[in-house]
Design a protein around this motif. Sequence first.
Motif, short mmCIF file in Angstrom:
data_model
loop_
_atom_site.label_atom_id
_atom_site.label_comp_id
_atom_site.label_asym_id
_atom_site.label_seq_id
_atom_site.Cartn_x
_atom_site.Cartn_y
_atom_site.Cartn_z
N ASN A 170 0.91 -1.21 -0.04
CA ASN A 170 -0.02 0.02 -0.18
C ASN A 170 1.07 1.16 0.05
OD1 ASN A 170 0.43 -1.15 2.92
ND2 ASN A 170 0.20 0.82 3.09
N LYS A 174 -0.96 4.28 4.63
CA LYS A 174 -2.43 4.12 4.54
C LYS A 174 -2.80 2.42 4.82
CE LYS A 174 -3.48 7.74 2.44
NZ LYS A 174 -4.14 8.78 3.20
N GLN A 182 -7.38 -3.58 -3.60
CA GLN A 182 -6.97 -2.75 -3.03
C GLN A 182 -5.44 -2.42 -3.33
OE1 GLN A 182 -7.56 -4.12 1.18
NE2 GLN A 182 -9.52 -4.51 0.84
N PRO A 257 -6.93 5.97 6.95
CA PRO A 257 -7.87 6.46 5.60
C PRO A 257 -7.77 7.99 5.72
CG PRO A 257 -9.15 6.07 7.82
CD PRO A 257 -7.81 5.48 8.19
N ARG A 324 -10.36 1.36 4.31
CA ARG A 324 -10.17 1.78 2.90
C ARG A 324 -11.71 2.28 2.32
NH1 ARG A 324 -6.08 0.74 -0.42
NH2 ARG A 324 -4.16 0.27 0.25
#
Length: 364
Positions: A170, A174, A182, A257, A324
Motif C-alpha cells: 500500500n 495507508k 486494494q 484512511p 479503505r
Amino acid sequence: MALSSELNTYHKERVIRQILNSFIMTIILKIRKDNPEKVLVKQAAEIIRKGGLVAFPTETVYGLGADALNAKAVEKIFEAKGRPADNPLIAHIADKKDVYRLAKEVPKDAELLMKEFWPGPLTIILKKSKIVPDIVTAGLDTVAIRMPSHKVALALIKEAKTPIAAPSANLSGKPSPTDAEQVIEDMLGRVDVIIDSGSCDIGVESTVIDMTVKPALILRPGGLPKEKLEKFLKNIGKEEHSEKPKSPGMKYKHYAPNAEVIVVEGSREKVMKKARKLVEEYKSKSKKVGVITTAKEHGYDADVVKYVGNTEKEVARKIFKALRDFNKEDIHIIIAEGIEEKGIGEAVMNRLRKAAGYNIIEVR
C-alpha cells in the motif's frame, strides 16, 4: 514573448516525459490460491530476479516484494510506496536454511519458535549477516525474517531463488491491502506485477518478536497472538515505540484512511452510547460521519455504518477493508468501537489506535 512561450512548452513536455517514464506498465496475474499455476509463478519470479517489483499475497496481507539481496531493487520498494528510508523491511523466505544465511547468529529460542510457528504469521528479529543490504534493515545490525504460509507466496520465493524483502503493498501510511483490488488502487503503474489470489485469511500483519534481547520483545502484535508465544517463551516484553525501529509499524502513523479516526474504548454499552453521542455531535456540525461497529443491531444514525463482525478473528479480516472503503464514501469522521484485547484482538486495537493517531476516548 516567443522565447518565453517556447520555454513553457519545453518545461511542459519535460514534465510529461517524466510522468510517462515513471509510469510502469503493471501486469496483473490471477493465480490460484490453493494450487498456484507454475507458469504464472515463474513469470512473476523472473521479474523478482531481474530486479523488479511484485505485489503478492500472504496469509496476513498483500506484500510488495523485491529481491532482498539486491539493494537497487529494494530501493524501488521505498519509491513505490513513498516509504521513509528509516523504516526497515521484512525478508520473506521459503526455506528455514535461509535464516542461517541472513542471520549472523540464531539463538535456540528462535529455532524453537521457527519449528513451532513457521510457516506462519511470525516475524523474528535476529542479528544480520553481511549479505543483507543496509537498505533492507534501515542501517541496523538486525534483520527481520519470516516464512509465510500462503502457497502462492512460498511458490514465488522458491521460484525466485532468493529471499524477498516486502512491506505491505500500500502507499505508506495507508491501510494495508487484504485483497488484490486494494493493491491495484495503490500500486497500479508503480510496480511490475500484481498477483491476484483473492482475499487474505488473517487480515493483519505478522507478529514481530525481537530475539536479540532478553527477555524477547514483541515489537508489533499481529496474526500470531502473544498467548501462543508465551507457551514457549517466558517473560516476553512489549515495545510500542522507538526512534530507531527494528520493526515496521513502530515509528510512523500507519493504517490511516483519509478521514479523521476516533477510537472509543471501554465496556460495550458505554462505548456504543458514547459513539452515538459523537455521531450526533459531528452531524450537527455538518460532518459526514462513519462508524465501525461489532454489533449488528447498533442504532447508529450515521451516514455510513460498517459492521465488521463480532469476533476478533472476523474483525481482523475486515478492519483494513472497512477503513479503505470509507475513502470511497467521502467520510469526514470515522468513529470506531474498540474490541477486547485478547488473541488477535490485540493486533486489531494496535492498528486502530495507529490509524487514529492515538485519538482515543475511554469510557470505563
